[in-house]
Design a protein around this motif. Structure first.
Motif, PDB file in Angstrom:
ATOM      1  N   ASP A   1      -2.422  10.471  -4.086  1.00 48.47           N
ATOM      2  CA  ASP A   1      -3.098   9.394  -4.556  1.00 48.47           C
ATOM      3  C   ASP A   1      -2.629   8.312  -3.673  1.00 48.47           C
ATOM      4  O   ASP A   1      -1.682   8.172  -2.868  1.00 48.47           O
ATOM      5  N   TYR A   2      -3.721   7.432  -3.455  1.00 46.86           N
ATOM      6  CA  TYR A   2      -3.630   6.136  -2.820  1.00 46.86           C
ATOM      7  C   TYR A   2      -3.554   4.800  -3.705  1.00 46.86           C
ATOM      8  O   TYR A   2      -4.407   4.722  -4.429  1.00 46.86           O
TER       9      TYR A   2
ATOM     10  N   LEU B   1     -13.299   6.252  -1.231  1.00 50.45           N
ATOM     11  CA  LEU B   1     -12.577   7.040  -0.340  1.00 50.45           C
ATOM     12  C   LEU B   1     -13.194   8.389   0.079  1.00 50.45           C
ATOM     13  O   LEU B   1     -13.049   8.856   1.391  1.00 50.45           O
TER      14      LEU B   1
ATOM     15  N   HIS C   1      -5.794   5.119   8.379  1.00 50.29           N
ATOM     16  CA  HIS C   1      -5.723   6.773   8.084  1.00 50.29           C
ATOM     17  C   HIS C   1      -7.295   7.071   8.199  1.00 50.29           C
ATOM     18  O   HIS C   1      -8.092   6.604   7.767  1.00 50.29           O
TER      19      HIS C   1
ATOM     20  N   CYS D   1      -2.203   0.840  -4.581  1.00 48.15           N
ATOM     21  CA  CYS D   1      -2.074  -0.562  -4.417  1.00 48.15           C
ATOM     22  C   CYS D   1      -1.208  -0.956  -5.316  1.00 48.15           C
ATOM     23  O   CYS D   1      -1.259  -0.926  -6.608  1.00 48.15           O
TER      24      CYS D   1
ATOM     25  N   TYR E   1       0.972   5.522  -0.011  1.00 45.26           N
ATOM     26  CA  TYR E   1       0.328   6.976  -0.171  1.00 45.26           C
ATOM     27  C   TYR E   1       1.284   7.887  -0.614  1.00 45.26           C
ATOM     28  O   TYR E   1       2.392   7.912   0.034  1.00 45.26           O
TER      29      TYR E   1
ATOM     30  N   PHE F   1       0.923  -1.214   0.107  1.00 46.33           N
ATOM     31  CA  PHE F   1      -0.102  -0.018   0.126  1.00 46.33           C
ATOM     32  C   PHE F   1       0.654   1.205  -0.023  1.00 46.33           C
ATOM     33  O   PHE F   1       1.700   1.302   0.618  1.00 46.33           O
TER      34      PHE F   1
END
Length: 240
Positions: free
Chosen positions: A100-101, A151, A190, A103, A78, A76
């Motif tokens: 941006d998040y 999100l 988070h 994966c 961030y 993951f």
């Protein structure tokens, strides 16, 4: 998208929430690390937390490209600063920006370029401490943005990713309080909406607001109180 050897820096005997220090998220006091594969590269890394299940890193680098074959972990990310550009084996291109998040699934193959923000890029990374079988591959196996509508609270889906090493999900709590029995896993959290107040065994209160990052370690017991306009929402990463 590069890891030096992690060192365990979490030696506390009292199990309590571990806050991710904002100085690290600001790119301050990250030591320079020499990479065996790229000794000439300006690269910085700090292990922020290493627990029973999860490790959390802050990573920074000058512009550099890594050619990746069968990425060995679920990750993951961030993205805090700069731009990430990837080129898949079929020549498809994708890019990620600050805020941006992301994966990055186990099994990904392609080219990953971190482009500096002014001089260095910056990212927060979470991985499991336990490796899945070498042949195991997460589905999908291509890096992707976590759903922004989820999100943002527009969609109500809870599971964002279920890989071979990591789970990423949204947890919603109605404002109130509850007792937490000893947790069975590390939980990287988070806070997306609201406020969380945590008391560990009548110890001092730990308060986390929207935007804060922290880890609730395995074995934690205490009281969790949430406050929000409607619901308190958290992005939670756990190991399989």
């Amino acid at each position: 998208m590069q890891f030096a050897i992690a060192q365990d820096i979490s030696k506390d005997t009292v199990i309590k929430p571990f806050e991710i220090n904002k100085r690290f998220l600001s790119g301050i006091n990250i030591p320079k690390v020499k990479l065996k594969a790229h000794p000439e590269r300006a690269y910085f890394q700090r292990t922020i937390y290493k627990g029973s299940d999860l490790s959390v890193f802050i990573l920074s680098s000058e512009t550099a490209t890594n050619t990746i074959k069968d990425f060995s972990v679920d990750e993951f990310v961030y993205y805090l600063k700069g731009k990430a550009e990837i080129k898949l084996e079929n020549n498809e291109k994708r890019s990620f920006l600050s805020g941006d998040y992301i994966c990055v699934p186990k099994g990904f193959s392609g080219e990953w370029t971190n482009n500096e923000g002014n001089k260095y890029h910056l990212e927060l990374s979470v991985i499991s401490n336990k490796r899945a079988d070498k042949e195991a591959v997460s589905i999908p196996s291509i890096p992707f943005l976590l759903d922004r509508e989820v999100l943002s609270g527009i969609k109500n889906e809870t599971t964002l990713f279920s890989g071979v090493e990591l789970n990423i999900e949204i947890v919603s709590e109605i404002p109130g309080h509850k007792e937490i029995s000893p947790t069975t896993k590390d939980q990287f959290i988070h806070v997306l909406d609201g406020m969380i107040v945590i008391s560990a065994n009548n110890d001092s209160l730990e308060i986390f607001h929207r935007g804060d990052f922290f880890v609730l370690p395995k074995g934690f017991s205490g009281i969790l109180k949430t406050e929000a306009q409607d619901t308190c929402r958290m992005l939670v990463v756990t190991a399989k």
